[in-house]
Design an enzyme around this catalytic site. Structure first.
Site, PDB file in Angstrom:
ATOM      1  N   SER A 173     -13.073  -7.271   5.589  1.00  0.00           N
ATOM      2  CA  SER A 173     -13.056  -6.459   6.807  1.00  0.00           C
ATOM      3  C   SER A 173     -14.482  -6.128   7.249  1.00  0.00           C
ATOM      4  CB  SER A 173     -12.203  -5.205   6.591  1.00  0.00           C
ATOM      5  OG  SER A 173     -12.037  -4.484   7.790  1.00  0.00           O
ATOM      6  N   HIS A 217      -6.829  -4.001  12.322  1.00  0.00           N
ATOM      7  CA  HIS A 217      -6.497  -5.430  12.202  1.00  0.00           C
ATOM      8  C   HIS A 217      -5.105  -5.761  12.741  1.00  0.00           C
ATOM      9  CE1 HIS A 217     -10.205  -5.870  10.071  1.00  0.00           C
ATOM     10  NE2 HIS A 217      -9.842  -4.948   9.208  1.00  0.00           N
TER      11      HIS A 217
END
Length: 306
Positions: free
Chosen positions: A89, A192
């Protein structure tokens, strides 16, 4: 093959930057990175409590700066620290800096835009995330879909993070798949996923201000474990990543396919090496949490005793 990895949001701990300030030049380095991100990294990395550094707008710049400081200390002037790099991430922004895709200052500018845009998107409506641990992968994904949630993080074959509307996450916890546990996460929103579309737009608008270079080592992307050698492609993937799933399980498969023998996780370390311990059995693992861990990391890199 030794892989250098950078953790994502949630890995931060109060005071975790303090040991690095004992190294010459680190305070000045953090001052420059703070200016680029417009965040007081020294204060938040040494004094702020857990609730303060949980704030997305603080956590993300703090994590990237910590990874840059630890990675630069490990590199000691070298550009090709390891055989490959990857980040989970926001850790991909750290990787962009350490691999030469972006300057450290541009990486901090990027993560500041990313963090604030994601925080604003999360505040727009009540959303959340929960880790689903155990169970059959197909049944877990079916349960996530049944509750109108998205698989935001595919961390390993045994761990998927579901994200979406807060009430749907609560419903999933009450309707856990067989042999699985649903663990709510203390995060600001459904990262996300499509809920981050506005954050992606902000990054698309900001990205043309950056001039990416090709990485000095191959990068393994969260986008399906793809191996990337183009700086422009990596920056494009970074922009899209905020509203797309993080497939760390695929990254680990790529590591295995390319013959990984060791992994070094940058501060604040432990999350990704923990996954590797279960999924990549037998490889060397080092958590680079403080300067005291530098010798072990260098030994793994060189294969020799220091």
């Amino acid at each position: 093959m030794i892989v250098l990895v950078s953790p994502g949001q949630g890995a931060q701990k109060p005071g975790f930057l303090a040991p690095w300030l004992d190294l010459p030049g680190v305070a000045d380095r953090l001052g420059a990175l703070s200016e680029a991100a417009q965040v007081d990294l020294v204060r938040h990395g040494t004094e702020s409590d857990a609730d303060t550094i949980r704030d997305t707008a603080i956590a993300q710049p703090l994590l990237v700066a910590a990874g840059i400081v630890a990675g630069e200390a490990l590199a000691d002037g070298r550009s090709d620290i390891a055989d490959a790099m990857a980040g989970h991430s926001v850790g991909e922004v750290t990787t962009a800096a350490l691999s030469g895709v972006l300057s450290a200052e541009d990486a901090m500018r990027l993560v500041a835009v990313r963090a604030n845009a994601m925080a604003e998107a999360a505040a727009a409506e009540p959303t959340s995330m929960a880790a689903v641990v155990g169970g059959d992968r197909a049944e877990v994904l079916a349960a996530i879909e049944r509750h109108d949630l998205a698989p935001a993080n595919l961390n390993s074959p045994a761990q998927v993070v579901a994200a979406g509307a807060a009430d749907a996450v609560t419903a999933l916890a009450a309707d856990a798949p067989a042999r699985a546990r649903v663990i709510p996460l203390q995060v600001a929103g459904a990262f996300h996923t499509a809920y981050m579309a506005s954050a992606r737009t902000r990054l698309e608008e900001f990205a043309p201000q950056l001039t990416p270079a090709d990485p000095v080592v191959p990068l393994v992307s969260n986008a399906g474990g793809r191996v990337v050698t183009s700086g422009r492609e990596y920056l494009d993937l970074l922009v899209g990543q905020v509203s797309s799933p993080v497939d760390w399980a695929a990254c680990m498969e790529t590591f295995r396919d390319r013959g990984i023998t060791g992994m070094i996780e940058l501060a604040p370390a432990g999350t990704l090496t923990g996954l590797a311990k279960r999924e990549l059995k037998g490889i060397g693992l080092v958590n680079l949490n403080t300067p005291a861990d530098l010798d072990a990391a260098r030994t793994l890199l060189t294969g020799q005793e220091n």
